[in-house]
Design a protein around this motif. Structure first.
Motif, PDB file in Angstrom:
ATOM      1  N   ALA A 112     -22.176  69.738  -5.319  1.00  0.00           N
ATOM      2  CA  ALA A 112     -20.718  69.711  -5.109  1.00  0.00           C
ATOM      3  C   ALA A 112     -20.040  70.897  -5.796  1.00  0.00           C
ATOM      4  N   ALA A 113     -19.046  71.430  -5.138  1.00  0.00           N
ATOM      5  CA  ALA A 113     -18.278  72.552  -5.702  1.00  0.00           C
ATOM      6  C   ALA A 113     -17.049  72.754  -4.836  1.00  0.00           C
ATOM      7  N   THR A 114     -16.057  73.485  -5.381  1.00  0.00           N
ATOM      8  CA  THR A 114     -15.053  73.992  -4.461  1.00  0.00           C
ATOM      9  C   THR A 114     -15.521  75.398  -4.107  1.00  0.00           C
ATOM     10  N   VAL A 115     -15.679  75.651  -2.798  1.00  0.00           N
ATOM     11  CA  VAL A 115     -16.183  76.964  -2.365  1.00  0.00           C
ATOM     12  C   VAL A 115     -15.034  77.837  -1.851  1.00  0.00           C
ATOM     13  N   ARG A 116     -13.794  77.353  -2.036  1.00  0.00           N
ATOM     14  CA  ARG A 116     -12.630  78.128  -1.575  1.00  0.00           C
ATOM     15  C   ARG A 116     -12.433  79.336  -2.477  1.00  0.00           C
ATOM     16  N   PHE A 117     -12.194  80.476  -1.862  1.00  0.00           N
ATOM     17  CA  PHE A 117     -12.014  81.694  -2.640  1.00  0.00           C
ATOM     18  C   PHE A 117     -10.612  81.754  -3.259  1.00  0.00           C
ATOM     19  N   ASP A 118      -9.674  80.969  -2.695  1.00  0.00           N
ATOM     20  CA  ASP A 118      -8.304  81.044  -3.203  1.00  0.00           C
ATOM     21  C   ASP A 118      -7.945  79.830  -4.070  1.00  0.00           C
ATOM     22  N   ALA A 119      -8.960  79.089  -4.509  1.00  0.00           N
ATOM     23  CA  ALA A 119      -8.667  77.900  -5.326  1.00  0.00           C
ATOM     24  C   ALA A 119      -7.956  78.333  -6.610  1.00  0.00           C
ATOM     25  N   HIS A 120      -6.989  77.520  -7.033  1.00  0.00           N
ATOM     26  CA  HIS A 120      -6.310  77.768  -8.305  1.00  0.00           C
ATOM     27  C   HIS A 120      -7.351  77.650  -9.418  1.00  0.00           C
ATOM     28  N   LEU A 121      -7.217  78.488 -10.452  1.00  0.00           N
ATOM     29  CA  LEU A 121      -8.238  78.501 -11.504  1.00  0.00           C
ATOM     30  C   LEU A 121      -8.452  77.102 -12.106  1.00  0.00           C
ATOM     31  N   ARG A 122      -7.360  76.348 -12.264  1.00  0.00           N
ATOM     32  CA  ARG A 122      -7.485  75.017 -12.876  1.00  0.00           C
ATOM     33  C   ARG A 122      -8.398  74.124 -12.017  1.00  0.00           C
ATOM     34  N   GLU A 123      -8.147  74.185 -10.708  1.00  0.00           N
ATOM     35  CA  GLU A 123      -8.936  73.356  -9.776  1.00  0.00           C
ATOM     36  C   GLU A 123     -10.406  73.808  -9.762  1.00  0.00           C
ATOM     37  N   ASP A 199     -13.605  91.960 -12.901  1.00  0.00           N
ATOM     38  CA  ASP A 199     -13.974  92.646 -11.660  1.00  0.00           C
ATOM     39  C   ASP A 199     -14.684  91.743 -10.663  1.00  0.00           C
ATOM     40  N   ARG A 200     -14.586  90.450 -10.828  1.00  0.00           N
ATOM     41  CA  ARG A 200     -15.037  89.535  -9.760  1.00  0.00           C
ATOM     42  C   ARG A 200     -13.874  89.387  -8.775  1.00  0.00           C
ATOM     43  N   PRO A 201     -14.190  89.059  -7.496  1.00  0.00           N
ATOM     44  CA  PRO A 201     -13.107  89.052  -6.503  1.00  0.00           C
ATOM     45  C   PRO A 201     -12.273  87.774  -6.469  1.00  0.00           C
ATOM     46  N   ASN A 202     -12.773  86.688  -7.037  1.00  0.00           N
ATOM     47  CA  ASN A 202     -12.029  85.417  -6.892  1.00  0.00           C
ATOM     48  C   ASN A 202     -12.424  84.400  -7.966  1.00  0.00           C
ATOM     49  N   THR A 203     -11.668  83.296  -7.975  1.00  0.00           N
ATOM     50  CA  THR A 203     -11.924  82.258  -8.982  1.00  0.00           C
ATOM     51  C   THR A 203     -13.244  81.537  -8.697  1.00  0.00           C
ATOM     52  N   TYR A 204     -13.657  81.529  -7.434  1.00  0.00           N
ATOM     53  CA  TYR A 204     -14.903  80.840  -7.066  1.00  0.00           C
ATOM     54  C   TYR A 204     -16.105  81.450  -7.796  1.00  0.00           C
ATOM     55  N   THR A 205     -16.288  82.779  -7.641  1.00  0.00           N
ATOM     56  CA  THR A 205     -17.468  83.409  -8.242  1.00  0.00           C
ATOM     57  C   THR A 205     -17.380  83.323  -9.775  1.00  0.00           C
ATOM     58  N   TYR A 206     -16.152  83.440 -10.284  1.00  0.00           N
ATOM     59  CA  TYR A 206     -15.966  83.389 -11.735  1.00  0.00           C
ATOM     60  C   TYR A 206     -16.354  82.007 -12.285  1.00  0.00           C
ATOM     61  N   THR A 207     -15.863  80.953 -11.639  1.00  0.00           N
ATOM     62  CA  THR A 207     -16.141  79.613 -12.180  1.00  0.00           C
ATOM     63  C   THR A 207     -17.589  79.194 -11.933  1.00  0.00           C
ATOM     64  N   LYS A 208     -18.220  79.752 -10.889  1.00  0.00           N
ATOM     65  CA  LYS A 208     -19.648  79.453 -10.692  1.00  0.00           C
ATOM     66  C   LYS A 208     -20.458  80.083 -11.833  1.00  0.00           C
ATOM     67  N   ALA A 209     -20.015  81.261 -12.300  1.00  0.00           N
ATOM     68  CA  ALA A 209     -20.704  81.899 -13.436  1.00  0.00           C
ATOM     69  C   ALA A 209     -20.496  81.056 -14.699  1.00  0.00           C
TER      70      ALA A 209
END
Ligand SMILES: CCCCCCCCCCCCCCCCCCCCCCCCCC(=O)SCCNC(=O)CCNC(=O)[C@H](O)C(C)(C)COP(=O)(O)OP(=O)(O)OC[C@H]1O[C@@H](n2cnc3c(N)ncnc32)[C@H](O)[C@@H]1OP(=O)(O)O
Ligand SMILES: NC(=O)C1=CN([C@@H]2O[C@H](COP(=O)(O)OP(=O)(O)OC[C@H]3O[C@@H](n4cnc5c(N)ncnc54)[C@H](OP(=O)(O)O)[C@@H]3O)[C@@H](O)[C@H]2O)C=CC1
Length: 514
Positions: A112-123, A199-209
């Motif tokens: 499970a994850a949010t895979v949206r690239f525009d998800a708010h950082l909190r979400e 330098d990551r493009p979105n909150t998705y890649t950042y929060t997955k890290a």
């Protein structure tokens, strides 16, 4: 039964994200190859007015599960839906269910994850980081747990060019981010988000890290592994070629180009299109579950599930293959003929957006207005362009992922398991990409667009009509512009005269004149 399949007999498995694209294919494969497994618990939330049971019923009645129902007729008895919401701090699991999970679970697959690239950082932090932390805590209390498999993404470190199967440190500790989400308000979070993601493009890649870091720091004595798939596409072979049921990744853009909305795309033609079929990812995931439980590696192993390292397909080639597939398998009621140009700089991108996206949309909306209908094309086009702007990063960069652990795992498998894993790697060989893309386009047509294959001749006829309209439109436009030029310019008149008299000069050669 293969060694890996046999391992799952009598096991109780917990899957999060089982209603998602990857989770469903994982569940299907487990039931199909290990019908003697004890139970699959799935954490699931009520959604869109559907109860848990209705959601499970819908999954089991989908085309994906047809084979499973033949092999394992009592499959519905082996799925145990557990009401949960990973957005809630306690995951919203009832005490009784929690007790059952803690005492029974042998393997956890956390998809499970949010895979949206525009998800708010909190979400994104809540789902991709905090929920992972909570699940780890839960897993640490599971008395029979043998392995915890976390699905991350190959793009969690997309700020690097070469990515190894290791966890890279994050500049700000995940715990600090989690804490700050509790007291910062949305406006401040919005303000600091660009600084945090760097330098990551979105909150998705950042929060997955961050999620990976949490696993690294908080898994304690658990037997944990992380899988990093690249761009997950339709199935290559299993349970049948071309299975796809969501518009994430390339699928949405393939629809948009097949329907003739998408006509140009800012992309680097020579960048690698690292698409990996969903069944390849699932086969690796199941093998990793087995290896982690049986071999109990001393440290957390990370496995890359990517295609570019074996036999890369470039975006240019992938694009041409997609276009070639549309010739055979056109989509119904296309707006324009499928054709996509790759642009490489800002100016040409803006120019083609104006000419190929906005202008036709405005003209069509004008026509809709004239015929008393509600205009909608410009809105649709703007949404498409917004989506493209979110995906652009991934089609303009190339990465190199090492796959030592994945290769090591393959060498540990029995010949039978190896054959299964090797077979599904085949689209990585050049001549299989075309077959894969054709099945992908066919799968999109059948399972996403729900179009009948009997309608293909009609769709082809429609495209022929659009081609004729296109030629007619271009000819008319040329004549109008030319006529206007002739009226105003002596040079244009001279050129016109030259063209018109050309055949006359050749007249002496004609038999009629001799
Ligand atoms: C030189 C010549 C050569 C010739 C060449 C010829 C070429 C010819 C062929 C050309 C084709 C070749 C293929 C190239 C593909 C490259 C793709 C690369 C993908 C890389 C992915 C990287 C994966 C990283 C892997 C991971 O690890 S993560 C998993 C992946 N995660 C995602 O992919 C989430 C993305 N999405 C969102 O983040 C949200 O969707 C959001 C976008 C914010 C919108 O959000 P919003 O607008 O609020 O709302 P939605 O409800 O979502 O959508 C609202 C509306 O947008 C639409 N729409 C949503 N999505 C998509 C989508 N994709 N594509 C299209 N449309 C989409 C949806 O139809 C809806 O339209 P409607 O139905 O209303 O009309
Ligand atoms: N698809 C891709 O290209 C790639 C995916 N991945 C990773 O693979 C994993 C699966 O992705 P994919 O299947 O494509 O994603 P989907 O969006 O299809 O599925 C996401 C799943 O997470 C569940 N979920 C989301 N929010 C909650 C919540 N609050 N409570 C409970 N469940 C929730 C969804 O449930 P619901 O149905 O209720 O919304 C759904 O089952 C993710 O971890 C993703 O990061 C990695 C690389 C590429």
């Amino acid at each position: 039964m293969s060694m890996v399949a046999a391992f799952y007999s009598n096991k109780s498995i917990l899957i999060t994200g089982a209603t998602g694209f990857l989770g469903k294919v994982l569940m299907e494969k487990l039931f199909r190859t290990s019908p003697q497994l004890k139970v699959i618990y799935i954490l699931i939330r009520p959604k869109a007015g559907q109860t848990l049971q209705e959601r499970v019923f819908q999954i089991l009645n989908s085309k994906l599960f047809e084979k499973v129902k033949e092999i394992c007729p009592n499959v519905h008895e082996k799925i145990r839906p557990i009401s949960a919401d990973l957005n809630q701090s306690d995951l919203a699991i009832s005490k009784e269910d929690m007790q059952e999970l803690l005492s029974g679970t042998n393997i956890v697959f956390h998809c499970a994850a949010t895979v949206r690239f525009d998800a708010h950082l909190r979400e994104a932090v809540q789902l991709n980081v905090i929920a992972t932390q909570k699940l780890l805590l839960m897993a640490s209390q599971m008395s029979k747990l043998e392995a915890f498999i976390h699905i991350s993404t190959a793009f969690s470190n997309c700020n690097l060019k070469r990515i190894d199967e290791v966890i890279y440190p994050c500049p700000v500790e995940p715990r600090k981010i989690i804490d700050s989400m509790e007291w910062l308000d949305d406006a401040i979070i919005d303000e600091i988000t660009p600084k945090l993601i760097g330098d990551r493009p979105n909150t998705y890649t950042y929060t997955k890290a961050l999620g990976e870091m949490v696993i690294h720091q908080e898994s304690g004595n658990l037997n944990v592994a992380i899988i990093r798939p690249s761009i997950v596409g339709a199935s290559w072979q299993e349970p049948f070629p071309g299975w796809i049921d969501n518009i994430n990744g390339p699928s949405g853009l393939i629809i948009a180009s097949g329907k003739g909305f998408l006509r140009s795309l800012r992309a680097t033609p020579m960048a690698i299109a690292d698409v990996i079929p969903v069944d390849t990812v699932v086969n690796l995931t199941i093998a990793v579950g087995w290896y982690t439980a049986v071999h109990r590696p001393k440290s957390t192993l990370i496995y890359h599930s990517t295609s570019g390292n074996l036999n890369p397909c470039l975006w240019h080639d992938m694009g041409l293959k997609v276009l070639a597939a549309f010739e055979k398998i056109p989509f119904e009621r296309a707006f324009r003929r499928p054709y996509v140009d790759f642009t490489t700089n800002n100016f040409t991108t803006q120019y083609w957006n104006a000419v190929s996206h906005w202008a036709p949309a405005i003209i069509y909306d004008f026509y809709l207005r004239l015929t008393g209908r509600k205009p909608r094309m410009l809105k649709l086009m703007n949404r498409l362009l917004r989506t493209i702007s979110m995906l652009e990063y991934f089609i303009n960069h190339s990465w190199e992922w090492s796959t030592n652990n994945t290769e090591m795992l393959l060498s540990e498998l029995s010949p039978e398991d190896q054959r299964v894993s090797m077979e599904v790697r085949q689209p990585s060989h050049a001549n299989h990409w075309l077959e894969y893309i054709e099945n992908y386009v066919l799968g999109i047509k059948k399972y996403l667009l729900k179009e009948d294959l009997a309608g293909i001749p009609k769709a082809k006829e429609h495209l022929r009509r659009l081609r004729n309209i296109h030629y007619l439109f271009n000819t008319a436009l040329f004549l109008i512009v030319w006529r206007l030029l002739i009226a105003r310019s002596q040079t244009a008149r001279n050129v016109w005269f030259l063209i018109m008299t050309c055949p006359l000069r050749q007249e002496p050669k004609s038999p009629a004149r001799r």
